[in-house]
Design a protein around this motif. Structure first.
Motif, mmCIF file in Angstrom:
data_model
loop_
_atom_site.group_PDB
_atom_site.id
_atom_site.type_symbol
_atom_site.label_atom_id
_atom_site.label_comp_id
_atom_site.label_asym_id
_atom_site.label_seq_id
_atom_site.Cartn_x
_atom_site.Cartn_y
_atom_site.Cartn_z
ATOM 1 N N ARG A 61 0.841 -1.203 0.000
ATOM 2 C CA ARG A 61 0.000 0.000 0.000
ATOM 3 C C ARG A 61 0.880 1.259 0.000
ATOM 4 N N ALA A 62 1.932 1.250 0.803
ATOM 5 C CA ALA A 62 2.838 2.402 0.859
ATOM 6 C C ALA A 62 3.560 2.592 -0.473
ATOM 7 N N VAL A 63 3.930 1.498 -1.119
ATOM 8 C CA VAL A 63 4.578 1.577 -2.426
ATOM 9 C C VAL A 63 3.617 2.168 -3.462
ATOM 10 N N VAL A 64 2.354 1.725 -3.438
ATOM 11 C CA VAL A 64 1.358 2.246 -4.369
ATOM 12 C C VAL A 64 1.149 3.740 -4.147
ATOM 13 N N GLU A 65 1.032 4.147 -2.892
ATOM 14 C CA GLU A 65 0.845 5.567 -2.586
ATOM 15 C C GLU A 65 2.002 6.401 -3.115
ATOM 16 N N GLU A 66 3.219 5.905 -2.930
ATOM 17 C CA GLU A 66 4.388 6.628 -3.418
ATOM 18 C C GLU A 66 4.387 6.707 -4.940
ATOM 19 N N ALA A 67 4.052 5.604 -5.598
ATOM 20 C CA ALA A 67 4.016 5.588 -7.061
ATOM 21 C C ALA A 67 2.952 6.547 -7.582
ATOM 22 N N GLN A 68 1.795 6.574 -6.935
ATOM 23 C CA GLN A 68 0.735 7.468 -7.372
ATOM 24 C C GLN A 68 1.120 8.929 -7.178
ATOM 25 N N ARG A 69 1.788 9.232 -6.070
ATOM 26 C CA ARG A 69 2.265 10.610 -5.860
ATOM 27 C C ARG A 69 3.269 10.998 -6.927
ATOM 28 N N GLU A 70 4.134 10.058 -7.289
ATOM 29 C CA GLU A 70 5.139 10.321 -8.316
ATOM 30 C C GLU A 70 4.481 10.671 -9.647
ATOM 31 N N VAL A 71 3.486 9.887 -10.038
ATOM 32 C CA VAL A 71 2.780 10.164 -11.290
ATOM 33 C C VAL A 71 2.028 11.488 -11.197
ATOM 34 N N ALA A 72 1.355 11.736 -10.065
ATOM 35 C CA ALA A 72 0.613 12.984 -9.897
ATOM 36 C C ALA A 72 1.543 14.191 -9.973
ATOM 37 N N ASP A 73 2.744 14.069 -9.411
ATOM 38 C CA ASP A 73 3.715 15.163 -9.479
ATOM 39 C C ASP A 73 4.136 15.427 -10.921
#
Length: 206
Positions: free
Chosen positions: A59-71
């Motif tokens: 879940r933490a990995v997914v959150e980080e990946a999603q933030r990366e794409v959103a950025d």
């Protein structure tokens, strides 16, 4: 000297990095949390302390990946002043980022199954989908597209782009060493199709 807080933060960061690498390479179900910890020289107990379980780490990995794409989406949109160009630039950045094989497997293939559709959608709505909704609201305010509820439109467009990203990540790439990484022409063709779809939302020129 490194403080305990700094050591804990460094261990958490290393577990995230190693977990992301293994989840992207092997898929969620093939990853063993103890082996992730062993890969960075930590104990299984440390991994459980920071994330509670393999699912917690994922879940933490997914959150980080999603933030990366959103950025990436926000940066691309921020390079333009015109709201319509912001939308197109953000969409292209999303397709380019999330069609990367590593991000695709984590965000679009495993995440909905592992986390459950509702949780995955909630997480998605707080990242890239939020930027899309904001872009659509700006276009409505500017009179570029007809006034309408942005909720349904955001979900329709987000679903279309997620599907396009999945397809792009499986399309043949120009480099045999990195199959699945789309070349510029494939991304251009996909973006052209999406642009034609988005053009249908625009108010006719008077």
């Amino acid at each position: 000297m490194t403080s305990r807080a700094e050591q804990r933060a460094a261990t958490r960061r290393a577990l995230l990095t190693e977990g992301r690498r293994r989840f992207a390479r092997d898929g969620f179900h093939e990853v063993v949390l103890a082996e992730v910890a062993q890969g960075i020289g930590a104990t299984k107990g440390a991994a459980y302390h920071h994330f509670g379980s393999k699912a917690g780490l994922f879940r933490a990995v997914v959150e980080e990946a999603q933030r990366e794409v959103a950025d990436r989406v926000a940066r691309a949109a921020g390079e333009h002043d015109d709201p319509w160009e912001q939308l197109l630039a953000g969409c292209r950045a999303f397709l380019a980022a999330s069609s990367d094989p590593e991000l695709r497997r984590i965000m679009l293939v495993d995440a909905p199954t592992v986390l459950g559709w509702n949780e995955w959608r909630t997480m998605d709505e707080s990242s890239s989908a939020r930027h899309l909704a904001e872009a659509l609201e700006s276009l409505i305010a500017a009179g570029v597209i007809e006034p309408q509820p942005t909720g349904p439109l955001t979900r329709l467009l987000s679903g279309a782009m997620n599907e396009a990203a999945l397809w792009l990540a499986q399309a043949p790439g120009p480099d045999p060493v990195t199959p699945g990484r789309p070349d510029g022409s494939t991304l251009d063709a996909t973006m052209a199709a999406l642009t034609r779809l988005l053009d249908g939302l625009r108010r006719p020129s008077r």
